[in-house]
Design a protein around this motif. Sequence first.
Motif, PDB file in Angstrom:
ATOM      1  N   LEU A 190       0.832  -1.206   0.000  1.00  0.00           N
ATOM      2  CA  LEU A 190       0.000   0.000   0.000  1.00  0.00           C
ATOM      3  C   LEU A 190       0.863   1.251   0.000  1.00  0.00           C
ATOM      4  O   LEU A 190       0.623   2.198  -0.764  1.00  0.00           O
ATOM      5  CB  LEU A 190      -0.900   0.016   1.241  1.00  0.00           C
ATOM      6  N   VAL A 191       1.873   1.251   0.871  1.00  0.00           N
ATOM      7  CA  VAL A 191       2.752   2.413   0.979  1.00  0.00           C
ATOM      8  C   VAL A 191       3.489   2.653  -0.342  1.00  0.00           C
ATOM      9  O   VAL A 191       3.592   3.790  -0.822  1.00  0.00           O
ATOM     10  CB  VAL A 191       3.748   2.222   2.141  1.00  0.00           C
ATOM     11  N   ALA A 192       3.989   1.576  -0.949  1.00  0.00           N
ATOM     12  CA  ALA A 192       4.734   1.707  -2.205  1.00  0.00           C
ATOM     13  C   ALA A 192       3.843   2.235  -3.319  1.00  0.00           C
ATOM     14  O   ALA A 192       4.270   3.083  -4.126  1.00  0.00           O
ATOM     15  CB  ALA A 192       5.334   0.357  -2.587  1.00  0.00           C
ATOM     16  N   ARG A 193       2.603   1.758  -3.394  1.00  0.00           N
ATOM     17  CA  ARG A 193       1.682   2.233  -4.428  1.00  0.00           C
ATOM     18  C   ARG A 193       1.393   3.716  -4.254  1.00  0.00           C
ATOM     19  O   ARG A 193       1.399   4.489  -5.229  1.00  0.00           O
ATOM     20  CB  ARG A 193       0.385   1.433  -4.379  1.00  0.00           C
ATOM     21  N   LEU A 194       1.137   4.136  -3.015  1.00  0.00           N
ATOM     22  CA  LEU A 194       0.848   5.544  -2.775  1.00  0.00           C
ATOM     23  C   LEU A 194       2.071   6.404  -3.086  1.00  0.00           C
ATOM     24  O   LEU A 194       1.956   7.457  -3.737  1.00  0.00           O
ATOM     25  CB  LEU A 194       0.403   5.747  -1.323  1.00  0.00           C
ATOM     26  N   ALA A 195       3.240   5.959  -2.643  1.00  0.00           N
ATOM     27  CA  ALA A 195       4.459   6.721  -2.894  1.00  0.00           C
ATOM     28  C   ALA A 195       4.710   6.876  -4.393  1.00  0.00           C
ATOM     29  O   ALA A 195       5.113   7.954  -4.866  1.00  0.00           O
ATOM     30  CB  ALA A 195       5.647   6.042  -2.219  1.00  0.00           C
ATOM     31  N   LYS A 196       4.445   5.811  -5.154  1.00  0.00           N
ATOM     32  CA  LYS A 196       4.662   5.871  -6.601  1.00  0.00           C
ATOM     33  C   LYS A 196       3.663   6.809  -7.266  1.00  0.00           C
ATOM     34  O   LYS A 196       4.045   7.655  -8.095  1.00  0.00           O
ATOM     35  CB  LYS A 196       4.558   4.466  -7.198  1.00  0.00           C
ATOM     36  N   GLU A 197       2.373   6.672  -6.931  1.00  0.00           N
ATOM     37  CA  GLU A 197       1.350   7.500  -7.577  1.00  0.00           C
ATOM     38  C   GLU A 197       1.502   8.974  -7.204  1.00  0.00           C
ATOM     39  O   GLU A 197       1.201   9.858  -8.013  1.00  0.00           O
ATOM     40  CB  GLU A 197      -0.046   6.997  -7.205  1.00  0.00           C
ATOM     41  N   ALA A 198       1.957   9.240  -5.963  1.00  0.00           N
ATOM     42  CA  ALA A 198       2.114  10.629  -5.527  1.00  0.00           C
ATOM     43  C   ALA A 198       3.499  11.177  -5.835  1.00  0.00           C
ATOM     44  O   ALA A 198       3.772  12.338  -5.553  1.00  0.00           O
ATOM     45  CB  ALA A 198       1.842  10.725  -4.029  1.00  0.00           C
ATOM     46  N   ARG A 199       4.372  10.310  -6.385  1.00  0.00           N
ATOM     47  CA  ARG A 199       5.745  10.695  -6.741  1.00  0.00           C
ATOM     48  C   ARG A 199       6.502  11.253  -5.530  1.00  0.00           C
ATOM     49  O   ARG A 199       7.169  12.282  -5.597  1.00  0.00           O
ATOM     50  CB  ARG A 199       5.738  11.711  -7.885  1.00  0.00           C
ATOM     51  N   LEU A 200       6.397  10.536  -4.429  1.00  0.00           N
ATOM     52  CA  LEU A 200       7.076  10.962  -3.210  1.00  0.00           C
ATOM     53  C   LEU A 200       8.533  10.513  -3.234  1.00  0.00           C
ATOM     54  O   LEU A 200       8.832   9.392  -3.660  1.00  0.00           O
ATOM     55  CB  LEU A 200       6.393  10.357  -1.976  1.00  0.00           C
ATOM     56  N   PRO A 201       9.449  11.338  -2.762  1.00  0.00           N
ATOM     57  CA  PRO A 201      10.843  10.902  -2.659  1.00  0.00           C
ATOM     58  C   PRO A 201      10.991   9.854  -1.554  1.00  0.00           C
ATOM     59  O   PRO A 201      10.157   9.769  -0.645  1.00  0.00           O
ATOM     60  CB  PRO A 201      11.583  12.186  -2.293  1.00  0.00           C
ATOM     61  N   ASP A 202      12.047   9.069  -1.641  1.00  0.00           N
ATOM     62  CA  ASP A 202      12.263   8.016  -0.649  1.00  0.00           C
ATOM     63  C   ASP A 202      12.326   8.566   0.769  1.00  0.00           C
ATOM     64  O   ASP A 202      11.949   7.875   1.725  1.00  0.00           O
ATOM     65  CB  ASP A 202      13.554   7.249  -0.958  1.00  0.00           C
ATOM     66  N   THR A 203      12.798   9.788   0.927  1.00  0.00           N
ATOM     67  CA  THR A 203      12.915  10.378   2.260  1.00  0.00           C
ATOM     68  C   THR A 203      11.566  10.629   2.917  1.00  0.00           C
ATOM     69  O   THR A 203      11.500  10.853   4.131  1.00  0.00           O
ATOM     70  CB  THR A 203      13.675  11.711   2.181  1.00  0.00           C
ATOM     71  N   ASP A 204      10.498  10.587   2.120  1.00  0.00           N
ATOM     72  CA  ASP A 204       9.164  10.844   2.659  1.00  0.00           C
ATOM     73  C   ASP A 204       8.313   9.581   2.726  1.00  0.00           C
ATOM     74  O   ASP A 204       7.089   9.658   2.849  1.00  0.00           O
ATOM     75  CB  ASP A 204       8.456  11.903   1.811  1.00  0.00           C
ATOM     76  N   VAL A 205       8.956   8.439   2.656  1.00  0.00           N
ATOM     77  CA  VAL A 205       8.262   7.153   2.720  1.00  0.00           C
ATOM     78  C   VAL A 205       8.742   6.393   3.954  1.00  0.00           C
ATOM     79  O   VAL A 205       9.922   6.088   4.078  1.00  0.00           O
ATOM     80  CB  VAL A 205       8.522   6.334   1.441  1.00  0.00           C
ATOM     81  N   PHE A 206       7.812   6.108   4.851  1.00  0.00           N
ATOM     82  CA  PHE A 206       8.129   5.405   6.093  1.00  0.00           C
ATOM     83  C   PHE A 206       7.351   4.092   6.107  1.00  0.00           C
ATOM     84  O   PHE A 206       6.245   4.006   6.639  1.00  0.00           O
ATOM     85  CB  PHE A 206       7.778   6.268   7.306  1.00  0.00           C
ATOM     86  N   ALA A 207       7.951   3.085   5.520  1.00  0.00           N
ATOM     87  CA  ALA A 207       7.291   1.787   5.384  1.00  0.00           C
ATOM     88  C   ALA A 207       7.810   0.834   6.468  1.00  0.00           C
ATOM     89  O   ALA A 207       8.683   1.161   7.264  1.00  0.00           O
ATOM     90  CB  ALA A 207       7.559   1.219   3.995  1.00  0.00           C
ATOM     91  N   GLY A 208       7.253  -0.362   6.456  1.00  0.00           N
ATOM     92  CA  GLY A 208       7.754  -1.427   7.311  1.00  0.00           C
ATOM     93  C   GLY A 208       7.303  -1.389   8.750  1.00  0.00           C
ATOM     94  O   GLY A 208       7.688  -2.233   9.557  1.00  0.00           O
ATOM     95  N   GLY A 209       6.470  -0.433   9.115  1.00  0.00           N
ATOM     96  CA  GLY A 209       6.031  -0.350  10.497  1.00  0.00           C
ATOM     97  C   GLY A 209       7.096   0.271  11.379  1.00  0.00           C
ATOM     98  O   GLY A 209       7.968  -0.414  11.908  1.00  0.00           O
ATOM     99  N   LEU A 210       7.056   1.586  11.536  1.00  0.00           N
ATOM    100  CA  LEU A 210       8.065   2.281  12.339  1.00  0.00           C
ATOM    101  C   LEU A 210       8.016   1.825  13.790  1.00  0.00           C
ATOM    102  O   LEU A 210       6.928   1.565  14.333  1.00  0.00           O
ATOM    103  CB  LEU A 210       7.817   3.789  12.294  1.00  0.00           C
ATOM    104  N   PRO A 211       9.167   1.742  14.458  1.00  0.00           N
ATOM    105  CA  PRO A 211       9.154   1.522  15.910  1.00  0.00           C
ATOM    106  C   PRO A 211       8.323   2.612  16.582  1.00  0.00           C
ATOM    107  O   PRO A 211       8.263   3.758  16.087  1.00  0.00           O
ATOM    108  CB  PRO A 211      10.635   1.618  16.301  1.00  0.00           C
ATOM    109  N   PHE A 212       7.713   2.284  17.702  1.00  0.00           N
ATOM    110  CA  PHE A 212       6.776   3.210  18.317  1.00  0.00           C
ATOM    111  C   PHE A 212       7.405   4.572  18.593  1.00  0.00           C
ATOM    112  O   PHE A 212       6.785   5.611  18.347  1.00  0.00           O
ATOM    113  CB  PHE A 212       6.205   2.635  19.614  1.00  0.00           C
ATOM    114  N   GLY A 213       8.626   4.608  19.091  1.00  0.00           N
ATOM    115  CA  GLY A 213       9.245   5.888  19.415  1.00  0.00           C
ATOM    116  C   GLY A 213       9.367   6.794  18.212  1.00  0.00           C
ATOM    117  O   GLY A 213       9.098   8.003  18.284  1.00  0.00           O
ATOM    118  N   ARG A 214       9.768   6.224  17.070  1.00  0.00           N
ATOM    119  CA  ARG A 214       9.934   7.022  15.853  1.00  0.00           C
ATOM    120  C   ARG A 214       8.579   7.434  15.282  1.00  0.00           C
ATOM    121  O   ARG A 214       8.392   8.572  14.837  1.00  0.00           O
ATOM    122  CB  ARG A 214      10.738   6.212  14.828  1.00  0.00           C
TER     123      ARG A 214
END
Length: 358
Positions: A238-262
């Motif tokens: 889901l994250v990859a599809r949205l990032a691709k369609e919105a043309r987001l740079p890699d720095t703005d993609v937080f996939a994989g389930g961030l640790p709670f603190g982050r």
Amino acid sequence: MSTAAEHGPVPGRGPGPAPGGAGAAPAPSARRDTAGPRPRLLVLRALGLGDLLAGVPALRALRRGFPGHELVLAAPAGLAPVAGATGAVDRVLPASAPGRAVPRALDWTGPPPDVAVDLHGNGPPSHRLLQHLCPLRLLAFAHPGTPEIEGPPWYADEHERDRWCRLLRSYGIDADPTDLLLPRPSAASPAPGAVVLHPGAGAPARRWPVERYATVAGVLRERGLRVVVTGGADEDDLVARLAKEARLPDTDVFAGGLPFGRLSALVAGARAVVSGDTGIAHLAVAHATATVTLFGPVPPTRWGPPAHPRHIPLWHGPEGDPHGRHPDPALLRITPDEVLHALGRLPGGRLPERVITP
């Protein structure tokens, strides 16, 4: 399943008792010798992030009501950092089951709990799970299948935060459903001031289409705002599809389930969070971050944010199946224009005009 002792105290809690407060609960019907081990209170809420955050007011009420007890929360082990952030929980007893089911057993060791509290469900499965441990006192809703429990009635249409606070008040424990804010994270946000889009949810019925999120992202970026996308551990597609369609740079993609603190730092430092009815919406509420939450098939009257200008729930109804395999029709009635309009209505949220690049 690991024992509670192996996981130890939750982050943010020391071994000593929490300060007392108003609304002290009546003493349990039997007490340990004061020279013996600290009495223990077991709370069952073996559900997800949003469920735990919706239960924070009840957990804090129990902390105040039983200040001398060790408060043990039966919940998924991965939620220990969240439990610690509430300031109410001493220890997490790892417990989980698929979906919203009741765990088959609890890996409880030592004497029976002095008090057990069912914040998980309203029927025999969760009641029996706690009764099997022979607690000296059990707090739970009434149900015809467990007539020996003289608790209050269950109301299906009640808001989740209000429900559990009412349960405790019926047992003489003061509980405030608005007591749900978490302390601000000490870590810096990886994307301060960004609009966070979260396309995932626990069931397809609550997932607004990715292409609509991409439309929202495109407009926001055209107006000079930073947009980032997040997703759970199993939502990388889901994250990859949205990032691709919105043309987001890699720095703005937080996939994989961030640790709670982050994740907590990202949400606390965001301009706003746009998501369906899922855990990150509750986390944003807990950090007083502005939200636009897309509801369907379950209405915000049962899981929505508290009434406040910084929270805008979108809902058209009618109710549907929250476990459906396709986006619910009520959810699909929400348009990208509505979401953008809602973002512009947030306090201080007036969207900038479109940025024209030379």
